[in-house]
Design a protein around this motif. Structure first.
Motif, mmCIF file in Angstrom:
data_model
loop_
_atom_site.group_PDB
_atom_site.id
_atom_site.type_symbol
_atom_site.label_atom_id
_atom_site.label_comp_id
_atom_site.label_asym_id
_atom_site.label_seq_id
_atom_site.Cartn_x
_atom_site.Cartn_y
_atom_site.Cartn_z
ATOM 1 N N ASP A 15 0.834 -1.192 0.000
ATOM 2 C CA ASP A 15 0.000 0.000 0.000
ATOM 3 C C ASP A 15 0.869 1.242 0.000
ATOM 4 N N ALA A 16 1.291 1.669 -1.189
ATOM 5 C CA ALA A 16 2.238 2.779 -1.305
ATOM 6 C C ALA A 16 1.562 4.134 -1.209
ATOM 7 N N THR A 17 0.227 4.198 -1.203
ATOM 8 C CA THR A 17 -0.431 5.495 -1.182
ATOM 9 C C THR A 17 -0.897 5.898 0.196
ATOM 10 N N ALA A 18 -0.936 4.990 1.132
ATOM 11 C CA ALA A 18 -1.471 5.314 2.452
ATOM 12 C C ALA A 18 -0.362 5.777 3.375
ATOM 13 N N ALA A 19 -0.682 6.800 4.170
ATOM 14 C CA ALA A 19 0.256 7.228 5.201
ATOM 15 C C ALA A 19 0.156 6.244 6.346
ATOM 16 N N PRO A 20 1.263 5.908 6.986
ATOM 17 C CA PRO A 20 1.200 4.949 8.065
ATOM 18 C C PRO A 20 0.450 5.517 9.262
ATOM 19 N N GLN A 21 -0.318 4.675 9.908
ATOM 20 C CA GLN A 21 -0.931 5.030 11.177
ATOM 21 C C GLN A 21 0.102 4.669 12.222
ATOM 22 N N LEU A 88 18.015 15.667 2.576
ATOM 23 C CA LEU A 88 16.937 16.020 1.644
ATOM 24 C C LEU A 88 15.570 15.932 2.314
ATOM 25 N N GLY A 89 15.503 15.336 3.496
ATOM 26 C CA GLY A 89 14.232 15.211 4.205
ATOM 27 C C GLY A 89 13.382 14.067 3.704
ATOM 28 N N LEU A 90 14.016 13.041 3.149
ATOM 29 C CA LEU A 90 13.274 11.908 2.603
ATOM 30 C C LEU A 90 12.990 10.823 3.638
ATOM 31 N N VAL A 91 13.655 10.872 4.793
ATOM 32 C CA VAL A 91 13.426 9.892 5.859
ATOM 33 C C VAL A 91 12.424 10.495 6.837
ATOM 34 N N ASP A 98 12.136 -5.941 17.764
ATOM 35 C CA ASP A 98 12.898 -6.746 18.716
ATOM 36 C C ASP A 98 13.910 -7.676 18.063
ATOM 37 N N GLU A 99 13.769 -7.912 16.767
ATOM 38 C CA GLU A 99 14.728 -8.742 16.030
ATOM 39 C C GLU A 99 15.804 -7.887 15.370
ATOM 40 N N ASN A 100 15.848 -6.611 15.710
ATOM 41 C CA ASN A 100 16.808 -5.658 15.166
ATOM 42 C C ASN A 100 16.657 -5.491 13.656
ATOM 43 N N VAL A 101 15.397 -5.444 13.199
ATOM 44 C CA VAL A 101 15.076 -5.151 11.807
ATOM 45 C C VAL A 101 14.528 -3.732 11.773
ATOM 46 N N ALA A 102 15.144 -2.887 10.967
ATOM 47 C CA ALA A 102 14.728 -1.483 10.877
ATOM 48 C C ALA A 102 13.677 -1.320 9.790
ATOM 49 N N THR A 103 12.596 -0.616 10.138
ATOM 50 C CA THR A 103 11.602 -0.209 9.155
ATOM 51 C C THR A 103 11.744 1.294 8.998
ATOM 52 N N LEU A 104 12.003 1.717 7.775
ATOM 53 C CA LEU A 104 12.205 3.132 7.473
ATOM 54 C C LEU A 104 10.988 3.645 6.725
ATOM 55 N N ASP A 105 10.362 4.692 7.243
ATOM 56 C CA ASP A 105 9.320 5.395 6.499
ATOM 57 C C ASP A 105 10.035 6.442 5.676
ATOM 58 N N MET A 106 9.962 6.275 4.357
ATOM 59 C CA MET A 106 10.669 7.189 3.462
ATOM 60 C C MET A 106 9.746 7.636 2.344
ATOM 61 N N THR A 107 10.096 8.750 1.755
ATOM 62 C CA THR A 107 9.412 9.245 0.581
ATOM 63 C C THR A 107 10.450 9.585 -0.462
ATOM 64 N N TRP A 143 7.529 2.936 1.679
ATOM 65 C CA TRP A 143 7.447 4.147 0.859
ATOM 66 C C TRP A 143 6.118 4.826 1.135
ATOM 67 N N VAL A 144 6.168 6.047 1.619
ATOM 68 C CA VAL A 144 4.956 6.800 1.950
ATOM 69 C C VAL A 144 4.892 8.063 1.095
ATOM 70 N N TRP A 145 3.686 8.507 0.821
ATOM 71 C CA TRP A 145 3.507 9.667 -0.050
ATOM 72 C C TRP A 145 2.767 10.794 0.654
ATOM 73 N N LEU A 146 2.333 10.560 1.881
ATOM 74 C CA LEU A 146 1.672 11.600 2.663
ATOM 75 C C LEU A 146 2.400 11.749 3.983
ATOM 76 N N PRO A 147 2.791 12.882 4.409
ATOM 77 C CA PRO A 147 2.655 14.123 3.659
ATOM 78 C C PRO A 147 3.611 14.136 2.465
ATOM 79 N N PRO A 148 3.212 14.823 1.405
ATOM 80 C CA PRO A 148 4.092 14.868 0.234
ATOM 81 C C PRO A 148 5.397 15.595 0.556
#
Length: 169
Positions: A15-21, A88-91, A98-107, A143-148
């Motif tokens: 779901d590349a169009t939804a902003a994460p809750q 650039l402000g993309l992160v 807990d398994e030391n896996v990083a999830t990055l919200d990026m645009t 990959w998030v698109w909101l906020p743009p």
């Protein structure tokens, strides 16, 4: 004070169009609910308690700290502009499970950017390799698109770098 959030929940990977809750924790320790992702690079310099020291999960796995991940992400360079993705402000946000896996919200500067694979490969290289195997065991990019993305997300350091390349920002 600017918020530096650690994301607790993200939308489905496809779901590349939804902003994460998100349920987020700010750098001052206050919790927020359903916060939109914020620019992780645009902090006021305050570090979260214990930032820089590795945390250990209940399972004994050493977890990377958000500040260390953000610093390592400065090695990830936008292939078109030649400026790192943090400045650039993309992160928008970082979460380490807990398994030391990083999830990055990026645009990206544009949803039509064809270089997501290049940026993902650079991020994986920056975070999972190096002495002792890297900061994290693996990464996921949400990959998030909101906020743009907009030029307002660029840090002062990023603006200086762009000006040195001839951009008027």
């Amino acid at each position: 004070m600017s918020e530096n959030t650690a994301t607790a929940a993200t939308p489905e990977a496809g779901d590349a169009t939804a902003a994460p809750q998100t349920d987020a924790v700010t750098t001052d320790g206050a919790a927020t609910t359903n916060a939109a992702p914020t620019n992780a690079a645009a902090t006021d310099g305050a570090a979260a308690p214990g930032a820089g020291d590795a945390a250990t999960s209940a399972g004994g796995v050493s977890k990377a700290m958000i500040a260390d991940i953000e610093e390592a992400m400065k090695d990830v360079v936008d292939p078109e502009l030649g400026i790192n993705v943090v400045d650039l402000g993309l992160v928008y946000g970082v979460h380490v499970d807990d398994e030391n896996v990083a999830t990055l919200d990026m645009t990206l500067t544009s949803a039509a950017c064809p270089l997501t694979d290049v940026i993902e490969d650079q991020a994986r290289q920056a975070l999972t390799t190096g002495p002792g195997g890297g900061l994290v065991n693996d990464i996921r990019i949400n990959w998030v698109w909101l906020p743009p993305w907009g030029p307002d997300k660029i840090t002062d350091e990023g603006r200086d770098q762009l000006r040195s390349l001839g951009f008027n920002v």
